[in-house]
Design an enzyme around this catalytic site. Structure first.
Site, PDB file in Angstrom:
ATOM      1  N   GLY A   1      12.394  -0.702   4.855  1.00 45.84           N
ATOM      2  CA  GLY A   1      11.117  -0.010   4.878  1.00 45.84           C
ATOM      3  C   GLY A   1      10.132  -0.691   3.949  1.00 45.84           C
ATOM      4  O   GLY A   1      10.527  -1.359   2.989  1.00 45.84           O
TER       5      GLY A   1
ATOM      6  N   GLN B   1       2.586  -1.657  -1.231  1.00 44.79           N
ATOM      7  CA  GLN B   1       3.501  -2.677  -1.772  1.00 44.79           C
ATOM      8  C   GLN B   1       3.014  -4.093  -1.493  1.00 44.79           C
ATOM      9  O   GLN B   1       3.488  -5.049  -2.106  1.00 44.79           O
ATOM     10  CB  GLN B   1       4.909  -2.495  -1.190  1.00 44.79           C
ATOM     11  CG  GLN B   1       5.588  -1.216  -1.656  1.00 44.79           C
ATOM     12  CD  GLN B   1       6.986  -1.095  -1.082  1.00 44.79           C
ATOM     13  OE1 GLN B   1       7.164  -0.624   0.024  1.00 44.79           O
ATOM     14  NE2 GLN B   1       7.979  -1.559  -1.820  1.00 44.79           N
TER      15      GLN B   1
ATOM     16  N   CYS C   1      14.295  -0.367  -3.812  1.00 48.30           N
ATOM     17  CA  CYS C   1      12.906  -0.546  -3.393  1.00 48.30           C
ATOM     18  C   CYS C   1      12.561  -2.020  -3.538  1.00 48.30           C
ATOM     19  O   CYS C   1      12.920  -2.647  -4.534  1.00 48.30           O
ATOM     20  CB  CYS C   1      11.992   0.305  -4.283  1.00 48.30           C
ATOM     21  SG  CYS C   1      10.247   0.173  -3.852  1.00 48.30           S
ATOM     22  N   LEU C   2      11.862  -2.561  -2.559  1.00 46.57           N
ATOM     23  CA  LEU C   2      11.507  -3.985  -2.621  1.00 46.57           C
ATOM     24  C   LEU C   2      10.560  -4.276  -3.788  1.00 46.57           C
ATOM     25  O   LEU C   2      10.457  -5.419  -4.223  1.00 46.57           O
ATOM     26  CB  LEU C   2      10.884  -4.445  -1.294  1.00 46.57           C
ATOM     27  CG  LEU C   2      11.842  -4.431  -0.083  1.00 46.57           C
ATOM     28  CD1 LEU C   2      11.096  -4.801   1.190  1.00 46.57           C
ATOM     29  CD2 LEU C   2      13.022  -5.370  -0.313  1.00 46.57           C
TER      30      LEU C   2
ATOM     31  N   HIS D   1      10.947   8.086   1.411  1.00 48.71           N
ATOM     32  CA  HIS D   1      10.713   7.091   0.346  1.00 48.71           C
ATOM     33  C   HIS D   1       9.395   6.340   0.609  1.00 48.71           C
ATOM     34  O   HIS D   1       8.580   6.169  -0.296  1.00 48.71           O
ATOM     35  CB  HIS D   1      11.912   6.133   0.315  1.00 48.71           C
ATOM     36  CG  HIS D   1      11.782   4.957  -0.605  1.00 48.71           C
ATOM     37  ND1 HIS D   1      12.681   4.702  -1.620  1.00 48.71           N
ATOM     38  CD2 HIS D   1      10.871   3.939  -0.655  1.00 48.71           C
ATOM     39  CE1 HIS D   1      12.316   3.585  -2.254  1.00 48.71           C
ATOM     40  NE2 HIS D   1      11.225   3.105  -1.687  1.00 48.71           N
ATOM     41  N   GLU D   2       9.193   5.929   1.876  1.00 48.84           N
ATOM     42  CA  GLU D   2       7.983   5.152   2.193  1.00 48.84           C
ATOM     43  C   GLU D   2       6.725   6.014   2.117  1.00 48.84           C
ATOM     44  O   GLU D   2       5.684   5.562   1.618  1.00 48.84           O
ATOM     45  CB  GLU D   2       8.106   4.497   3.574  1.00 48.84           C
ATOM     46  CG  GLU D   2       9.278   3.533   3.742  1.00 48.84           C
ATOM     47  CD  GLU D   2       9.415   2.515   2.625  1.00 48.84           C
ATOM     48  OE1 GLU D   2       8.397   2.112   2.039  1.00 48.84           O
ATOM     49  OE2 GLU D   2      10.565   2.135   2.317  1.00 48.84           O
TER      50      GLU D   2
ATOM     51  N   HIS E   1       5.434   6.361  -1.298  1.00 47.86           N
ATOM     52  CA  HIS E   1       4.645   5.209  -1.766  1.00 47.86           C
ATOM     53  C   HIS E   1       3.150   5.440  -1.531  1.00 47.86           C
ATOM     54  O   HIS E   1       2.310   4.990  -2.313  1.00 47.86           O
ATOM     55  CB  HIS E   1       5.054   3.927  -1.019  1.00 47.86           C
ATOM     56  CG  HIS E   1       6.191   3.172  -1.632  1.00 47.86           C
ATOM     57  ND1 HIS E   1       6.123   2.607  -2.884  1.00 47.86           N
ATOM     58  CD2 HIS E   1       7.424   2.862  -1.160  1.00 47.86           C
ATOM     59  CE1 HIS E   1       7.275   1.985  -3.152  1.00 47.86           C
ATOM     60  NE2 HIS E   1       8.078   2.128  -2.124  1.00 47.86           N
TER      61      HIS E   1
END
Ligand code: NI
Length: 172
Positions: free
Chosen positions: A45, A50, A94-95, A136-137, A140
């Site tokens: 995701g 991000q 998380c990226l 989660h996304e 963000h």
């Protein structure tokens, strides 16, 4: 085109993102870039902030490469409209917070409404990993990271590691 992924801490990761009003070619190109960036990372995701774009746009695909046909989802203005009472614990990452993982408790299933890449209004119930990932996304887009669910001490420890990582990358 692959984009650079911002690493926490970064003020752009703490911002409330603006709803998308018109689906332009530019926004579709951004979504395509985000999918490319997510798959390359690799991740399941990615949210627009991000990559430094403060718009309500997320992409996800929770099908593992060796498990079946990819299912890339592009969601503009995603919104959780219902949540299950029961919860699930997943070890999240998380990226924007590379190599750090921690258990997070969230509703096991969520119903999400969004606008897809072609401008269609969509609605679907997600559960399991998909439910965790989509929550989660969407977090963000409200400037919230998975580490915000952790105890302050653990969160500070991770943030210090990320500050160190950023210093090392800046020197490299
Ligand atoms: Ni993330």
């Amino acid at each position: 085109m692959k984009r650079d992924i911002l690493i926490h801490p970064d003020p752009r990761l703490k911002k409330l993102c603006a709803p998308v009003s018109d689906l332009s070619d530019m926004l579709r190109a951004l979504a395509d870039d985000m999918l490319e960036t997510m798959y390359a990372a690799p991740g399941i995701g990615l949210a627009a902030p991000q990559v430094g774009e403060l718009s309500r746009l997320i992409v996800l695909d929770c099908i593992k490469a060796d498990e079946g046909t990819p299912r890339p989802l592009v969601m503009f203005n995603p919104e959780v409209i219902a949540v299950s009472d029961d919860t699930n614990v997943y070890e999240e990452g998380c990226l924007s917070i590379p190599d750090q993982f921690a258990d997070v408790t969230r509703p096991r299933a969520v119903e999400v409404a969004w606008i897809d890449r072609d401008g269609n209004a969509c609605q679907e119930v997600f559960d399991g990993l998909w439910a965790t990932c989509v929550q989660h996304e969407i977090d963000h887009l409200d400037g919230k990271l998975f580490i915000d669910y952790l105890k302050p001490l653990k969160r500070q420890m991770i943030t210090r590691k990320m500050q160190k990582l950023k210093r090392e990358r800046a020197r490299a």
